[in-house]
Enzyme design. Structure first.
Site, PDB file in Angstrom:
ATOM      1  CG  ASP A   1       5.715   3.954   1.081  1.00 59.22           C
ATOM      2  OD1 ASP A   1       6.013   4.545   2.029  1.00 59.22           O
ATOM      3  OD2 ASP A   1       4.852   3.937   0.402  1.00 59.22           O
TER       4      ASP A   1
ATOM      5  CE1 TYR B   1      -3.641   2.403   0.714  1.00 57.09           C
ATOM      6  CE2 TYR B   1      -2.329   3.322   2.674  1.00 57.09           C
ATOM      7  CZ  TYR B   1      -3.515   3.527   1.473  1.00 57.09           C
ATOM      8  OH  TYR B   1      -4.182   4.750   1.785  1.00 57.09           O
TER       9      TYR B   1
ATOM     10  CE  LYS C   1       1.184   4.879   8.279  1.00 55.50           C
ATOM     11  NZ  LYS C   1      -0.220   4.823   8.286  1.00 55.50           N
TER      12      LYS C   1
HETATM   13  N1  PLP Z   1       2.920   4.232   2.310  1.00 60.84           N
HETATM   14  C1  PLP Z   1       2.790   3.285   3.029  1.00 60.84           C
HETATM   15  C2  PLP Z   1       3.585   2.197   3.498  1.00 60.84           C
HETATM   16  C3  PLP Z   1       1.782   3.197   4.038  1.00 60.84           C
HETATM   17  O1  PLP Z   1       1.511   2.225   5.094  1.00 60.84           O
HETATM   18  C4  PLP Z   1       0.582   4.407   4.044  1.00 60.84           C
HETATM   19  C5  PLP Z   1      -0.266   4.466   4.688  1.00 60.84           C
HETATM   20  O2  PLP Z   1      -0.680   3.579   5.766  1.00 60.84           O
HETATM   21  C6  PLP Z   1       1.021   5.435   3.172  1.00 60.84           C
HETATM   22  C7  PLP Z   1       2.111   5.332   2.215  1.00 60.84           C
HETATM   23  C8  PLP Z   1       0.059   6.594   2.763  1.00 60.84           C
HETATM   24  O3  PLP Z   1       0.456   7.555   3.947  1.00 60.84           O
HETATM   25  P1  PLP Z   1      -0.516   8.641   4.311  1.00 60.84           P
HETATM   26  O4  PLP Z   1      -1.951   7.789   5.047  1.00 60.84           O
HETATM   27  O5  PLP Z   1      -0.013   9.623   5.304  1.00 60.84           O
HETATM   28  O6  PLP Z   1      -1.044   9.316   3.084  1.00 60.84           O
END
Ligand code: PLP
Length: 433
Positions: free
Chosen positions: A245, A142, A273
């Site tokens: 990511d 994700y 986060k």
């Molecule tokens: N990338 C990863 C690995 C994530 O787990 C998440 C959200 O859970 C995101 C990107 C998206 O982040 P945000 O919710 O701050 O937009």
């Protein structure tokens, strides 16, 4: 357990907010979206007075638990100066310099507000740098909710995704333009040969390989030995930009994230986060050669709230703690590992086949008879998600709040007593299922 007030508020919220929530993820709360009055440390209190040991932790950011006084003070102190200037402040430099020291590939960084947008910025940079268009994304990962990456993230079963050798990118939402699918190549993770096969056909047009370095969003699947290194080598061979990511792994599994933990350096990496302990801040980092496309203005990245003092004040304090002598992340890992081991013992005792896997401070619990699960297809075929939902509901009734998808987040504030109570609750729930 009494959830009457939460249910009443949810019904009321649904009359003013779409779905009664601010993120679709929250629709999945078991047994229904809850309303909380406050959090403190590892605990959350809901409007009905139920107190939970919280392993959701805002879906990961709250590494120091809820409402740590020192963090609130740091954010409030910064905020007193003003929040949004559309101009620079020295605090940006202080935080950026700390990040350069902590993160292996951080020649340069940029601040933003959410994980979703920093992933988009990284993809744009990769395209501009390589002059190519497509990117590889892995099934079960994700990367936020934007059109370009909302493919093959979660599905009830793997059949919609076609054969393993010829995966189909399945959109995760209505309303995604059909044209977006032609830019993404979805592949099973942890299988270096499938990446090589895809590149045999498409190497000339692949700008980036985008990966969670640990597949935290599906079963917390760790990379197979040598897999991340393999991706690094392939990217070097074909001139492709490797993007980690690290929105979950960053500032959680090690101060320098997965790059430090696994000793593999990405070209670009994305963070949100935990960077500011629950305050709104995101950041992307990368090699000077690529990031300098932002400096010369050829690649556009904007955002009214970028670099706001509330998020930066919080991040400044968090980064000091994370890199300080107390080594809180190591403690968090140990707490998580103790919890994983305790849960494993409960399942052994009850002869329930289950798997607890992950780094410790973030891990996943899955009911499965598989000894290991290494990719999303295996997870879709072999994980009993119905049993997990029943387990999570039983845990909530016993005062332990879990994510609905099986990922557990641990904070520095989870105590030995919390862990013991959680293991007792799991024992009780499994006995009753
Ligand atoms: N990338 C990863 C690995 C994530 O787990 C998440 C959200 O859970 C995101 C990107 C998206 O982040 P945000 O919710 O701050 O937009």
């Amino acid at each position: 357990m009494n959830l009457e007030k939460s249910r009443e508020l949810y019904a009321r919220a649904s009359r003013s907010q779409a779905g009664g929530v601010s993120s679709n993820v929250r629709l999945a709360e078991i047994p229904s979206p809850l309303f909380f009055t406050h959090g403190s440390g590892s605990h959350l209190t809901d409007v009905d007075g139920n107190i939970y040991i919280d392993y959701v932790l805002g879906q990961g950011p709250d590494i120091f638990g809820h409402a740590p006084a020192w963090l609130n003070e740091a954010a409030a102190d910064a905020m007193q100066l003003g929040v949004t200037f559309s101009g620079q402040h020295e605090l940006e430099i202080a935080v950026a310099e700390k990040l350069q020291r902590m993160i292996p590939n951080a020649d340069l960084v940029r601040f933003a507000s959410s994980g979703t947008e920093v992933v988009q910025a990284a993809l744009r940079l990769a395209r501009a740098y390589t002059g190519r268009n497509r990117f590889i994304k892995f099934e079960g990962h994700y990367h936020g909710w934007a059109d370009s990456v909302s493919y093959s993230t979660t599905l009830p079963d793997a059949t919609a995704s076609g054969a393993r050798e010829a995966p189909v990118a399945v959109p995760m939402s209505a309303g995604i333009p059909a044209s977006a699918a032609s830019d993404v190549i979805t592949l099973p993770w942890n299988d270096i040969e499938s990446v090589r096969r895809a590149l045999d056909a498409h190497a000339h047009d692949v700008a980036a390989i985008l990966t969670e370095p640990v597949m935290c969003n599906t079963n917390c699947i760790p990379p197979e030995e040598g897999y991340l290194r393999g991706l690094r080598d392939i990217c070097d061979e074909y001139g492709i930009v490797l993007i980690f990511d690290e929105v979950i792994t960053g500032f959680r599994i090690a101060p320098g994230g997965a790059q430090e933990f696994y000793g593999v350096t990405a070209d670009l990496s994305t963070y949100a986060k935990a960077i500011a302990g629950g305050f709104p801040l995101a950041m992307f980092a990368g090699k000077g050669e690529i990031m300098s496309l932002l400096a010369d203005g050829s690649v556009l990245h904007g955002g009214t709230l970028n670099g706001n003092l509330l998020g930066l004040g919080a991040a400044n304090a968090c980064l000091d703690r994370i890199s300080g002598e107390d080594a809180p992340l190591r403690r968090m890992q140990d707490t998580g590992k103790a919890l994983m081991e305790g849960l494993r013992e409960v399942f052994r005792k009850h002869e329930i086949p289950a798997l607890a896997q992950g780094a410790g401070s973030v891990f996943a619990l899955t009911f499965t008879d598989a000894e290991r699960i290494t990719d999303w297809r295996e997870h879709a075929e072999r994980a009993d998600t119905g049993m997990y939902a029943a387990f999570a509901a039983g845990m909530l009734e016993r005062g332990v709040r879990l994510t609905s998808r099986g990922v557990w987040f641990v904070s520095t504030e989870h105590s030995d007593e919390d862990i013991a109570r959680t293991i007792d609750a799991a024992d009780d729930v499994i006995g009753s299922l």
